[in-house]
Design a protein around this motif. Structure first.
Motif, PDB file in Angstrom:
ATOM      1  N   GLU A  13      14.030  12.641 -11.122  1.00 25.82           N
ATOM      2  CA  GLU A  13      13.561  11.554 -10.312  1.00 25.82           C
ATOM      3  C   GLU A  13      12.391  11.438  -9.815  1.00 25.82           C
ATOM      4  OE1 GLU A  13      15.955  11.425  -6.712  1.00 25.82           O
ATOM      5  OE2 GLU A  13      15.217   9.580  -6.134  1.00 25.82           O
ATOM      6  N   HIS A  41      17.823  16.877 -10.448  1.00 27.53           N
ATOM      7  CA  HIS A  41      19.095  16.951  -9.865  1.00 27.53           C
ATOM      8  C   HIS A  41      19.840  17.302 -11.016  1.00 27.53           C
ATOM      9  CE1 HIS A  41      17.951  14.295  -6.524  1.00 27.53           C
ATOM     10  NE2 HIS A  41      17.077  13.436  -7.397  1.00 27.53           N
ATOM     11  N   GLU A  93      25.917   8.908  -5.659  1.00 27.90           N
ATOM     12  CA  GLU A  93      25.366   9.246  -4.131  1.00 27.90           C
ATOM     13  C   GLU A  93      23.586   9.511  -4.459  1.00 27.90           C
ATOM     14  OE1 GLU A  93      25.911   8.995  -1.011  1.00 27.90           O
ATOM     15  OE2 GLU A  93      27.789   8.016  -1.826  1.00 27.90           O
ATOM     16  N   ALA A  94      23.271  10.163  -5.549  1.00 26.35           N
ATOM     17  CA  ALA A  94      21.764  10.295  -5.503  1.00 26.35           C
ATOM     18  C   ALA A  94      21.017   9.182  -6.022  1.00 26.35           C
ATOM     19  CB  ALA A  94      21.754  11.253  -6.927  1.00 26.35           C
ATOM     20  N   GLU A 125      29.084  12.989  -8.560  1.00 27.11           N
ATOM     21  CA  GLU A 125      28.060  12.955  -7.433  1.00 27.11           C
ATOM     22  C   GLU A 125      26.685  11.951  -7.771  1.00 27.11           C
ATOM     23  OE1 GLU A 125      28.867  17.688  -6.103  1.00 27.11           O
ATOM     24  OE2 GLU A 125      27.151  17.035  -7.448  1.00 27.11           O
TER      25      GLU A 125
END
Lengths: 162, 204
Positions: free
Chosen positions: B170, B45, B54-55, B51
């Motif tokens: 991730e 990401h 949210e991830a 943001e």
């Protein structure tokens, strides 16, 4: 029904009654709320860092830095019909989420965020009327632009209104 | 190295090295709990700091966050995020007694989860280090049990000082039988990114 506007990390938003401004999961970040009780308009910032490090102060001004967030919000609020002398401030957040033995480079960031916010308010002559800062837990804020009341929610803790 | 200068090739290389790292970490975890662990294909990401919550599945999701610094020849942050249910399940496999009532963690449980974090991060960094022919070591782990947003803002501090973007590799992992799962995040410093890519022979 009142509208809900959410404020993310390093952002600020301005809204008028009956809008609710929300920000979620403040850890060492600090939430700064400004309210004009006559214009029924307020601003909420979710700041990450106290101030830019040396050499980085040419960055575009944003609410990422606590030292700038108050100024940016005040300017915007005045554009929206608020009067600087009427503004009052509330602060929440600035927790220490991880144990102190680990804090090396960013030691006491929560506390430094709170101090930076207080200094910025003082420079603008805005009275700080309530705060819920420090400790070791995360907070979510709900800021009612009608009443100026902030509801602070945290895990395993009673809801606080201020 | 600026995060926005990264190409697809760079990102693929990062996925690949992270996959190898997490595979070692999963083996370690699987030995610890005596059950198989499966991995998802890593995701990279590159996003605005705003943001990031949210991830992580939303700022208000209740999680156990185990945080370690990557030290040695390259630096960065490692964050292991376990959803509340998953952390409790893991504990029930690691500790002999029944979980006490209430949802705050005891000292023993915190200590056990930190040790899990230490084992995972050590296995990950060993594999990554071997691949890079560099020495990478984890710091002492620290833990926070709270809203995801509050847990991760700490990790964003260093990144926030130098820019507005976060790069996160991730990898999600799941227990084969038990409802144990979580996310393993590597957030390299911009400077260390160059060292990692260079060491694995990716053209910059």
């Amino acid at each position: 029904m009142s509208r809900i506007v959410s404020v993310g990390i390093s952002e600020f938003k301005i809204a008028s009654a009956p809008t609710i401004l929300m920000t979620y999961g403040l850890g060492s970040c600090v939430g700064i709320a400004l309210h004009d009780p006559v214009a029924l308009t307020g601003g909420l910032a979710h700041t990450l860092l106290p101030a830019p490090v040396r050499g980085m102060d040419s960055m575009v001004k944003s609410a990422k830095f606590t030292c700038w967030a108050v100024d940016l919000m005040v300017e915007e609020l005045i554009k929206c019909g608020c009067v600087a002398e009427r503004l009052v401030a509330k602060l929440a957040g600035g927790a220490t989420m991880f144990e102190p033995q680990h804090r090396t480079t960013h030691s006491g960031i929560g506390e430094r965020n709170v101090t930076a916010a207080k200094e910025a308010l003082e420079r603008r002559g805005i009275p700080l009327v309530a705060s819920d800062t420090g400790d070791d837990y995360g907070r979510s804020l709900e800021f009612n632009t009608v009443t100026g009341v902030i509801t602070v929610r945290a895990l395993q803790r009673p809801i606080k209104r201020m | 190295m600026k995060f926005d200068a990264l190409t697809e090739e760079h990102l693929d290389a990062l996925k690949e090295v992270s996959n190898i790292g997490v595979a070692h970490a999963a083996t370690a975890l699987s030995q610890l709990i005596g059950k198989g662990i499966t991995l998802q294909v890593p995701k990279v990401h590159l996003m605005k700091i705003t943001e990031v919550p949210e991830a992580f599945g939303g700022a208000e999701r209740i999680v156990v966050g185990i945080y370690l610094q990557m030290l040695g020849d390259a630096r960065g942050n490692i964050l292991i995020v376990l959803p509340r249910e998953s952390a409790l399940k893991l504990l029930s496999r690691l500790l002999p007694r029944e979980k006490s009532e209430g949802s705050l963690l005891t000292e023993l449980e915190i200590s056990a989860l930190k040790e899990v974090g230490n084992i995972l991060a050590s296995a990950y960094l060993n594999a990554l280090g071997a691949l890079m022919r560099k020495t990478l070591i984890p710091s002492v782990p620290v833990l926070s049990f709270d809203m995801a947003g509050a847990v991760i803002d700490y990790v964003l501090i260093e990144l926030g000082e130098v820019g507005d973007l976060a790069l996160m590799v991730e990898t999600e992992f799941f227990g084969e039988e038990e409802k144990i799962g979580g996310q393993f995040f590597l957030l390299p410093d911009p400077e260390s990114l160059r060292i990692i890519l260079d060491a694995i022979g990716v053209k910059l």
